[in-house]
Design a protein around this motif. Structure first.
Motif, mmCIF file in Angstrom:
data_model
loop_
_atom_site.group_PDB
_atom_site.id
_atom_site.type_symbol
_atom_site.label_atom_id
_atom_site.label_comp_id
_atom_site.label_asym_id
_atom_site.label_seq_id
_atom_site.Cartn_x
_atom_site.Cartn_y
_atom_site.Cartn_z
ATOM 1 N N ALA A 163 0.841 -1.212 0.000
ATOM 2 C CA ALA A 163 0.000 0.000 0.000
ATOM 3 C C ALA A 163 0.874 1.260 0.000
ATOM 4 O O ALA A 163 0.609 2.206 -0.750
ATOM 5 N N TYR A 164 1.913 1.264 0.828
ATOM 6 C CA TYR A 164 2.817 2.432 0.847
ATOM 7 C C TYR A 164 3.556 2.576 -0.478
ATOM 8 O O TYR A 164 3.759 3.689 -0.977
ATOM 9 N N LYS A 165 3.942 1.437 -1.046
ATOM 10 C CA LYS A 165 4.638 1.501 -2.330
ATOM 11 C C LYS A 165 3.707 2.101 -3.405
ATOM 12 O O LYS A 165 4.109 2.978 -4.185
ATOM 13 N N LEU A 166 2.457 1.671 -3.394
ATOM 14 C CA LEU A 166 1.486 2.198 -4.355
ATOM 15 C C LEU A 166 1.232 3.682 -4.118
ATOM 16 O O LEU A 166 1.096 4.464 -5.071
ATOM 17 N N SER A 167 1.182 4.061 -2.845
ATOM 18 C CA SER A 167 0.951 5.475 -2.525
ATOM 19 C C SER A 167 2.094 6.314 -3.101
ATOM 20 O O SER A 167 1.862 7.413 -3.633
ATOM 21 N N GLU A 168 3.308 5.785 -3.046
ATOM 22 C CA GLU A 168 4.462 6.524 -3.589
ATOM 23 C C GLU A 168 4.408 6.585 -5.113
ATOM 24 O O GLU A 168 4.671 7.622 -5.720
ATOM 25 N N LEU A 169 4.053 5.463 -5.728
ATOM 26 C CA LEU A 169 3.989 5.437 -7.197
ATOM 27 C C LEU A 169 2.883 6.365 -7.713
ATOM 28 O O LEU A 169 3.051 7.051 -8.723
ATOM 29 N N ILE A 170 1.773 6.383 -6.999
ATOM 30 C CA ILE A 170 0.662 7.247 -7.415
ATOM 31 C C ILE A 170 1.052 8.712 -7.251
ATOM 32 O O ILE A 170 0.802 9.535 -8.134
ATOM 33 N N ALA A 171 1.724 9.034 -6.129
ATOM 34 C CA ALA A 171 2.205 10.412 -5.934
ATOM 35 C C ALA A 171 3.128 10.787 -7.091
ATOM 36 O O ALA A 171 2.949 11.846 -7.722
ATOM 37 N N GLN A 172 4.079 9.921 -7.418
ATOM 38 C CA GLN A 172 5.013 10.229 -8.514
ATOM 39 C C GLN A 172 4.279 10.406 -9.832
ATOM 40 O O GLN A 172 4.614 11.273 -10.632
ATOM 41 N N SER A 173 3.272 9.561 -10.043
ATOM 42 C CA SER A 173 2.549 9.636 -11.318
ATOM 43 C C SER A 173 1.770 10.945 -11.441
ATOM 44 O O SER A 173 1.439 11.378 -12.534
ATOM 45 N N LEU A 174 1.500 11.584 -10.286
ATOM 46 C CA LEU A 174 0.820 12.886 -10.301
ATOM 47 C C LEU A 174 1.822 14.036 -10.315
ATOM 48 O O LEU A 174 1.444 15.208 -10.190
ATOM 49 N N GLY A 175 3.114 13.690 -10.417
ATOM 50 C CA GLY A 175 4.151 14.724 -10.449
ATOM 51 C C GLY A 175 4.497 15.255 -9.062
ATOM 52 O O GLY A 175 5.065 16.336 -8.928
#
Ligand SMILES: O=C(O)CCC(=O)C(=O)O
Ligand SMILES: [Fe+2]
Length: 344
Positions: A163-175
């Motif tokens: 979940a934390y990994k996904l939260s980081e990837l999603i943040a990155q994908s939003l710039g």
């Protein structure tokens, strides 16, 4: 065959078209976490925009653990009704076993077992906006099967890492910076649910879970090989089934991400159809913020645009949703649309 209790009967416009149940969409994204990190971020961004849902493989959660949770879950639901009722949830303790949840005021054809990722989780005691009092939710665990508690807790810890990994990837994908969203999960109210859908003699009238959007930031769902999850495809608003992929998780962004991203990523409607032959088992992990978190569109995302949502407190929102799972309500359950700001 007897008759179906009217509490389960969906309105005619909500009933599933069982003929389309096998029409899987080959475009539905599957993202391999062993690919180059930059590619994964791009694929996630695209999937969140186009679908609101995607699957991940090579996610790092041990596959033996997934198999164990499924096995123990099945054994728990196979216990007698009397045994299961020993850990039944009630108005005081919202965790444990339950067999009568309503989604949009129609009863779901399922049994569930809920537990918190944190064994003691603080949420607001009342729904009054100014009342600061908290209450502590506590897990209740069955004595059988004996390893149930230990395996469920280990599962939650492993999926939490994802979940934390996904939260980081999603943040990155939003710039955004990688860890931009992580702080919202301090004191998380996250929940794991074991869903058991018994065979249903009336799959044309009832649903396993009626159409809904998840209030979570993210949901990480494991499902068995039976199938039944359908999502509302963004391109044409049709209901399409999600094909079970062995050892994959299905991820969807929930309402909290929709608000943070000011609608860049939308929380997509989904539901579960049942069938008359096979039972089905699924395990969603709902990644929920801490109760104190005030949700609103992130300044960096707005970049001058108008926010589409008023600020709201996650804890009060969750407490309101929890209350309405118990009883049929005269009004619709609280949704983020209730805090939406009309755009001029
Ligand atoms: O069982 C499933 O596939 C999905 C269940 C679901 O959407 C939920 O519990 O929120
Ligand atoms: Fe859901």
């Amino acid at each position: 065959m007897g008759e179906l209790d009217p509490a389960f009967i969906q309105d005619t416009d909500q009933r599933p078209n069982l003929e389309i149940s096998d029409a899987f969409d080959d475009e539905f994204p599957i993202i391999d976490f062993s690919s180059a990190p930059g590619d994964v971020v791009l694929q996630i961004g695209q999937a969140c925009k186009d679908w609101g849902f995607f699957q991940v493989v090579n996610h790092g959660v041990p596959l033996e653990l997934l198999a164990k949770v499924e096995d123990l879950g099945r054994r728990f639901f196979a216990l007698s009704a009397e045994e299961k009722r020993k850990v039944k949830r009630d108005e005081v303790n919202a965790m444990g076993y339950h067999d009568g949840e309503n989604t949009k005021n129609v009863r779901d054809w399922k049994e569930v077992f809920d537990f918190l990722v944190e064994d003691r989780t603080a949420i607001p005691a009342s729904l009054e906006p100014d009342d600061q009092e908290l209450r502590i939710l506590i897990n209740q665990w069955p004595l059988h099967p004996p390893e149930f508690r230990e395996v469920c807790q280990e599962y939650a810890r492993e999926v939490e890492k994802l979940a934390y990994k996904l939260s980081e990837l999603i943040a990155q994908s939003l710039g955004l910076p990688k860890s931009r969203l992580n702080g919202f999960f301090k004191g998380q109210t996250s929940l794991v649910r074991l869903n058991y859908y018994p065979p249903c003699p009336f799959p044309d009238l009832a649903l396993g879970v009626g159409r809904h959007k998840d209030a979570s930031a993210l949901t990480i769902l494991a499902q068995d090989s039976v199938g039944g999850l359908q999502i509302r495809r963004k391109s044409d608003h049709q209901w399409v089934p999600v094909k079970p992929t062995p050892n994959a998780f299905i991820i969807n962004v929930g309402d909290a991400v929709q608000v943070w991203s000011n609608d860049k990523y939308e929380s997509v409607e989904h539901r579960v159809v049942v069938n008359s032959v096979k039972e089905r088992f699924s395990v969603p992990f709902f990644f929920f913020p801490g109760h104190q978190v005030m949700l609103k569109p992130l300044e960096e995302i707005l970049n001058g645009d108008s926010p589409r949502y008023r600020e709201y407190n996650w804890g009060k929102f969750l407490a309101t949703r929890n209350r309405s799972d118990f009883k049929k309500q005269a009004v619709e359950n609280i949704q983020i649309s209730h805090v939406r700001i009309e755009q001029k």
